[in-house]
Design a protein around this motif. Structure first.
Motif, PDB file in Angstrom:
ATOM      1  N   GLU A 104       0.869  -1.380  -0.056  1.00 10.41           N
ATOM      2  CA  GLU A 104       0.006   0.032   0.107  1.00 10.41           C
ATOM      3  C   GLU A 104       0.745   1.326   0.022  1.00 10.41           C
ATOM      4  O   GLU A 104       0.135   2.431  -0.488  1.00 10.41           O
ATOM      5  CB  GLU A 104      -0.781   0.087   1.355  1.00 10.41           C
ATOM      6  CG  GLU A 104      -0.086  -0.015   2.610  1.00 10.41           C
ATOM      7  CD  GLU A 104      -1.232  -0.053   3.750  1.00 10.41           C
ATOM      8  OE1 GLU A 104      -0.468  -0.267   4.836  1.00 10.41           O
ATOM      9  OE2 GLU A 104      -2.253  -0.289   3.619  1.00 10.41           O
ATOM     10  N   PHE A 105       2.055   1.218   0.582  1.00 12.56           N
ATOM     11  CA  PHE A 105       2.946   1.939   0.460  1.00 12.56           C
ATOM     12  C   PHE A 105       3.512   2.771  -0.970  1.00 12.56           C
ATOM     13  O   PHE A 105       3.902   3.886  -1.333  1.00 12.56           O
ATOM     14  CB  PHE A 105       4.125   2.041   1.270  1.00 12.56           C
ATOM     15  CG  PHE A 105       4.067   1.808   2.937  1.00 12.56           C
ATOM     16  CD1 PHE A 105       3.564   2.986   3.287  1.00 12.56           C
ATOM     17  CD2 PHE A 105       3.878   0.570   3.249  1.00 12.56           C
ATOM     18  CE1 PHE A 105       3.613   2.997   4.684  1.00 12.56           C
ATOM     19  CE2 PHE A 105       3.733   0.568   4.710  1.00 12.56           C
ATOM     20  CZ  PHE A 105       3.256   1.837   5.472  1.00 12.56           C
ATOM     21  N   PHE A 106       3.359   1.576  -1.940  1.00 13.21           N
ATOM     22  CA  PHE A 106       3.614   2.290  -3.409  1.00 13.21           C
ATOM     23  C   PHE A 106       3.046   3.366  -3.812  1.00 13.21           C
ATOM     24  O   PHE A 106       3.648   4.296  -4.313  1.00 13.21           O
ATOM     25  CB  PHE A 106       3.646   0.949  -4.215  1.00 13.21           C
ATOM     26  CG  PHE A 106       3.952   1.400  -5.747  1.00 13.21           C
ATOM     27  CD1 PHE A 106       5.109   1.257  -6.206  1.00 13.21           C
ATOM     28  CD2 PHE A 106       2.677   1.291  -6.866  1.00 13.21           C
ATOM     29  CE1 PHE A 106       5.311   1.594  -7.666  1.00 13.21           C
ATOM     30  CE2 PHE A 106       3.167   1.708  -7.919  1.00 13.21           C
ATOM     31  CZ  PHE A 106       4.319   1.913  -8.394  1.00 13.21           C
ATOM     32  N   LEU A 107       1.953   3.350  -3.598  1.00 12.96           N
ATOM     33  CA  LEU A 107       0.930   4.575  -4.374  1.00 12.96           C
ATOM     34  C   LEU A 107       1.459   5.809  -3.287  1.00 12.96           C
ATOM     35  O   LEU A 107       1.666   6.817  -4.028  1.00 12.96           O
ATOM     36  CB  LEU A 107      -0.463   4.389  -3.976  1.00 12.96           C
ATOM     37  CG  LEU A 107      -1.303   5.295  -4.597  1.00 12.96           C
ATOM     38  CD1 LEU A 107      -1.149   5.678  -6.069  1.00 12.96           C
ATOM     39  CD2 LEU A 107      -2.897   4.814  -4.426  1.00 12.96           C
ATOM     40  N   VAL A 108       1.671   5.782  -2.160  1.00 11.48           N
ATOM     41  CA  VAL A 108       2.101   7.130  -1.240  1.00 11.48           C
ATOM     42  C   VAL A 108       3.192   7.416  -1.849  1.00 11.48           C
ATOM     43  O   VAL A 108       3.335   8.803  -2.029  1.00 11.48           O
ATOM     44  CB  VAL A 108       2.248   6.429   0.235  1.00 11.48           C
ATOM     45  CG1 VAL A 108       2.786   7.760   1.006  1.00 11.48           C
ATOM     46  CG2 VAL A 108       1.093   6.106   0.806  1.00 11.48           C
ATOM     47  N   PHE A 109       4.307   6.728  -2.359  1.00  9.37           N
ATOM     48  CA  PHE A 109       5.464   7.151  -2.645  1.00  9.37           C
ATOM     49  C   PHE A 109       5.460   7.863  -4.040  1.00  9.37           C
ATOM     50  O   PHE A 109       5.988   8.854  -4.670  1.00  9.37           O
ATOM     51  CB  PHE A 109       6.622   6.016  -2.608  1.00  9.37           C
ATOM     52  CG  PHE A 109       7.244   5.852  -1.503  1.00  9.37           C
ATOM     53  CD1 PHE A 109       8.111   6.789  -0.657  1.00  9.37           C
ATOM     54  CD2 PHE A 109       6.774   4.817  -0.441  1.00  9.37           C
ATOM     55  CE1 PHE A 109       8.674   6.614   0.478  1.00  9.37           C
ATOM     56  CE2 PHE A 109       7.376   4.614   0.804  1.00  9.37           C
ATOM     57  CZ  PHE A 109       8.345   5.550   1.321  1.00  9.37           C
ATOM     58  N   VAL A 110       4.598   6.988  -4.912  1.00 10.02           N
ATOM     59  CA  VAL A 110       4.179   7.732  -6.342  1.00 10.02           C
ATOM     60  C   VAL A 110       3.678   9.059  -6.218  1.00 10.02           C
ATOM     61  O   VAL A 110       4.270   9.826  -6.804  1.00 10.02           O
ATOM     62  CB  VAL A 110       3.466   6.595  -7.164  1.00 10.02           C
ATOM     63  CG1 VAL A 110       3.105   7.331  -8.398  1.00 10.02           C
ATOM     64  CG2 VAL A 110       4.290   5.510  -7.517  1.00 10.02           C
ATOM     65  N   THR A 135       7.396   1.957   7.405  1.00  9.09           N
ATOM     66  CA  THR A 135       7.768   0.801   6.412  1.00  9.09           C
ATOM     67  C   THR A 135       8.676  -0.275   7.092  1.00  9.09           C
ATOM     68  O   THR A 135       8.531  -1.428   6.624  1.00  9.09           O
ATOM     69  CB  THR A 135       8.605   1.507   5.019  1.00  9.09           C
ATOM     70  OG1 THR A 135       9.551   2.287   5.404  1.00  9.09           O
ATOM     71  CG2 THR A 135       7.494   2.093   4.364  1.00  9.09           C
ATOM     72  N   VAL A 136       9.155   0.066   7.944  1.00 11.21           N
ATOM     73  CA  VAL A 136      10.060  -0.752   8.663  1.00 11.21           C
ATOM     74  C   VAL A 136       9.435  -1.742   9.637  1.00 11.21           C
ATOM     75  O   VAL A 136       9.495  -2.858   9.775  1.00 11.21           O
ATOM     76  CB  VAL A 136      11.236   0.069   9.650  1.00 11.21           C
ATOM     77  CG1 VAL A 136      11.949  -0.973  10.593  1.00 11.21           C
ATOM     78  CG2 VAL A 136      12.168   0.543   8.755  1.00 11.21           C
ATOM     79  N   MET A 137       8.246  -0.980  10.213  1.00  9.90           N
ATOM     80  CA  MET A 137       7.375  -1.952  11.117  1.00  9.90           C
ATOM     81  C   MET A 137       6.673  -2.765  10.309  1.00  9.90           C
ATOM     82  O   MET A 137       6.156  -3.878  10.545  1.00  9.90           O
ATOM     83  CB  MET A 137       6.522  -0.814  11.889  1.00  9.90           C
ATOM     84  CG  MET A 137       7.336   0.003  13.038  1.00  9.90           C
ATOM     85  SD  MET A 137       6.098   0.948  13.897  1.00  9.90           S
ATOM     86  CE  MET A 137       5.589  -0.136  15.247  1.00  9.90           C
ATOM     87  N   SER A 138       6.157  -2.322   9.023  1.00  7.01           N
ATOM     88  CA  SER A 138       5.383  -3.154   8.468  1.00  7.01           C
ATOM     89  C   SER A 138       6.010  -4.355   7.426  1.00  7.01           C
ATOM     90  O   SER A 138       5.521  -5.310   7.079  1.00  7.01           O
ATOM     91  CB  SER A 138       4.644  -2.271   7.406  1.00  7.01           C
ATOM     92  OG  SER A 138       5.599  -1.701   6.414  1.00  7.01           O
ATOM     93  N   GLY A 139       7.339  -4.121   7.561  1.00  8.04           N
ATOM     94  CA  GLY A 139       8.226  -5.232   6.902  1.00  8.04           C
ATOM     95  C   GLY A 139       8.464  -4.921   5.397  1.00  8.04           C
ATOM     96  O   GLY A 139       9.043  -5.605   4.610  1.00  8.04           O
ATOM     97  N   ASP A 140       7.916  -3.710   4.857  1.00  6.01           N
ATOM     98  CA  ASP A 140       7.943  -3.703   3.520  1.00  6.01           C
ATOM     99  C   ASP A 140       9.338  -2.854   3.089  1.00  6.01           C
ATOM    100  O   ASP A 140       9.866  -3.202   1.794  1.00  6.01           O
ATOM    101  CB  ASP A 140       7.173  -2.286   3.089  1.00  6.01           C
ATOM    102  CG  ASP A 140       5.522  -2.862   3.007  1.00  6.01           C
ATOM    103  OD1 ASP A 140       5.053  -3.225   2.168  1.00  6.01           O
ATOM    104  OD2 ASP A 140       4.988  -2.891   4.031  1.00  6.01           O
ATOM    105  N   ILE A 141      10.013  -2.292   3.748  1.00  9.48           N
ATOM    106  CA  ILE A 141      11.513  -1.776   3.546  1.00  9.48           C
ATOM    107  C   ILE A 141      12.244  -1.778   4.706  1.00  9.48           C
ATOM    108  O   ILE A 141      11.756  -1.754   5.832  1.00  9.48           O
ATOM    109  CB  ILE A 141      11.416  -0.214   3.190  1.00  9.48           C
ATOM    110  CG1 ILE A 141      10.570   0.059   2.089  1.00  9.48           C
ATOM    111  CG2 ILE A 141      12.843   0.298   2.895  1.00  9.48           C
ATOM    112  CD1 ILE A 141      11.255  -0.784   0.580  1.00  9.48           C
TER     113      ILE A 141
END
Length: 238
Positions: free
Chosen positions: A83-89, A129-135
């Motif tokens: 879900e963070f992909f759209l945020v960064f875009v 993102t660190v807490m979610s494990g995405d990055i």
């Protein structure tokens, strides 16, 4: 300055409330009385660090464009459903618009309100993102390699070399080189080139080969540390 510092700690505390204290609380051997203050200090440092890199035309905003684009790209590679992909875009798109006017020679400037906002948002996204494990935190250290090295080395060297190290200054390596070369464009362009040709491949490597992430951090930060040591406060003091 003291009022701004209180505001930054308030903002950090507000964020920690929403992220349940931050990722350090999930590490069993770190006490709560250590985890929360350290995370709050990190967020305050992120705000200040991003303010430090807003010293010449295009430097801070081009860095934000690079970081947003790089993280969006590795999210697409590693976890296309994040879900963070759209945020960064979306963040990339909005910042790129500002870059058009802030690229040297700049016609508008972000000031403290812009740089503090970017530092706070990036600090927030790091925690989420660190807490979610995405990055991973290693990937974040790599993608911010130049900026983390420059701001940290400059501040430590000023504490050693300058009595009133906390006062405003223009002794960052990129500021010294911009002054010597007489061109903001050359210096900002060189940092952009460094990020794209060196930091970006290391960022991708850290995601594709997580077991090599720590080594990639060293490779990302080492050249920037040398650069900051050589052309930063030591050069200014000489």
């Amino acid at each position: 300055a003291s009022i701004k510092l209180v505001e930054k700690f308030f903002l950090s505390g507000w964020l920690l409330f929403w992220v349940d204290g931050g990722p350090l609380l999930s590490i069993d051997w770190i006490p709560v009385l250590v985890a929360i203050p350290v995370t709050a200090l990190f967020l305050v440092w992120m705000i200040n660090a991003y303010n430090f890199v807003d010293g010449i035309d295009g430097m801070a905003v081009s860095g934000a464009v690079f970081v947003s684009g790089a993280i969006a790209f590795v999210l697409l590679l590693s976890n296309g459903n994040s879900e963070f992909f759209l945020v960064f875009v979306l963040f990339l798109a909005s910042i790129s618009t500002f870059l058009f006017f802030n690229w040297p020679p700049a016609s508008i400037f972000m000031g403290d309100s812009g740089s503090a906002f970017l530092g706070y948002i990036f600090g927030s996204l790091i925690l989420f993102t660190v807490m979610s494990g995405d990055i991973s935190i290693w990937t974040w250290l790599i993608v911010f390699g130049y900026f983390f090295a420059d701001t940290t080395v400059t501040q430590l060297m000023r504490i050693i070399l300058v009595k009133k190290w906390y006062l405003p200054h223009r002794s960052h390596a990129y500021q010294n080189l911009a002054r010597i070369s007489g061109s903001h464009l050359k210096v900002t362009g060189a940092v952009v080139l460094y990020n794209v040709t060196w930091i970006l491949p290391l960022t991708i490597w850290s995601v594709m080969k997580p077991e090599m992430a720590l080594f990639a951090v060293v490779l990302a930060i080492a050249p920037s540390l040398v650069f900051a040591l050589k052309y930063g406060p030591l050069l200014s003091s000489s």
